[in-house]
Design an enzyme around this catalytic site. Sequence first.
Site, PDB file in Angstrom:
ATOM      1  N   SER A 175       0.849  -1.199   0.000  1.00  0.00           N
ATOM      2  CA  SER A 175       0.000   0.000   0.000  1.00  0.00           C
ATOM      3  C   SER A 175       0.890   1.257   0.000  1.00  0.00           C
ATOM      4  O   SER A 175       1.689   1.445  -0.925  1.00  0.00           O
ATOM      5  CB  SER A 175      -0.968  -0.048   1.189  1.00  0.00           C
TER       6      SER A 175
ATOM      7  N   ASP B 167      -9.406  -5.815  -4.563  1.00  0.00           N
ATOM      8  CA  ASP B 167      -8.582  -4.799  -3.914  1.00  0.00           C
ATOM      9  C   ASP B 167      -9.136  -3.399  -4.128  1.00  0.00           C
ATOM     10  O   ASP B 167      -9.599  -3.053  -5.218  1.00  0.00           O
ATOM     11  CB  ASP B 167      -7.170  -4.874  -4.509  1.00  0.00           C
TER      12      ASP B 167
ATOM     13  N   HIS C 232      -7.227  -6.133  -0.342  1.00  0.00           N
ATOM     14  CA  HIS C 232      -6.038  -5.309  -0.177  1.00  0.00           C
ATOM     15  C   HIS C 232      -4.911  -6.004   0.587  1.00  0.00           C
ATOM     16  O   HIS C 232      -3.824  -5.445   0.714  1.00  0.00           O
ATOM     17  CB  HIS C 232      -6.429  -4.015   0.554  1.00  0.00           C
TER      18      HIS C 232
END
Length: 311
Positions: free
Chosen positions: A122, A262, A289
């Site tokens: 991320s 995601d 995610h």
Amino acid sequence: MNQTAVRAIPEPSRTGTVPFRGHGTWFRVTGDPDALRPDAPRAPLVVLHGGPGVAHDYTLAMTALAGDGRAVVHYDQLGCGLSTHLPDADPASWTVELFIEELRAVVDHLGIGDRFHLLGQSWGGMLASEVLLADPHGVASLSICDSPASMALWLEAAATLRAELPEEVQAALLRHEEAGTTDSPEYAAAMQVFYDRHVCRVVPNPPEVLASFAQLEADPTVYHTMNGPSEFHVVGTLKDWTVVDRLPGITAPTLVVSGAHDEAMPIVWQPFVDRIPGARSHVFAQSSHMPHVEEPEWFTAVVGAFLREHD
């Protein structure tokens, strides 16, 4: 949704604190400490967590990558987790450059700065790309997990997914964002609907994921300053961030991964694949995610094979 599986997180073989700008950056090493030696067969892996400001705990499933004999290094970026918290710091002090410098301080302290793999999840993938562009020295490979190449693309994807939420959830989100009451329990409940769909589909979340979320709630300084109050209400200092036009400058072998569900939709990570020479990608069909949590065995197999290829 997937069911929570009990996963044993191995104890670290080493922990410590790196002096950094008068503060302390906490780290842990998984695997044989000798795997940090310059002549180790497997180059160590350094994991950059997300947020910014979401402590390392939720990425601990990646310790499985130590199973082939490599050392895996986790650390908490300044301002969160077990590192120094600075709730009263000047907001302008939270910069990409700060975190690039911190990464280099960690690898130099551990003596691995001349040879290590870098994995960012991320925000960590955003940071990892900036690290490579600032100074690629010593980075054997780059793994970008669930990360956007620009915040504009991230917000475009978030708007798409937000529009698919139940109408009452959308209304609650908008009402509190307009009123400036994003600390409301109702806003948090509406956000949880989004999280269960697009952040972690293992429900209830595993303990290490809950630990990171609890830490963020206890001290959201870095996250609120750089991102904003939520995944799709980005009003922080990163709101105009982009690396898209600079990506051809990354020359390290690169793997880009994400989940089919995601919040990091393909539009957000495709520039990494298109613009980094030789980059390749993999999508985990049952994940959102956090593929490392949602499909841990498959994640370990895919990323582990890539790392071994570039040891």
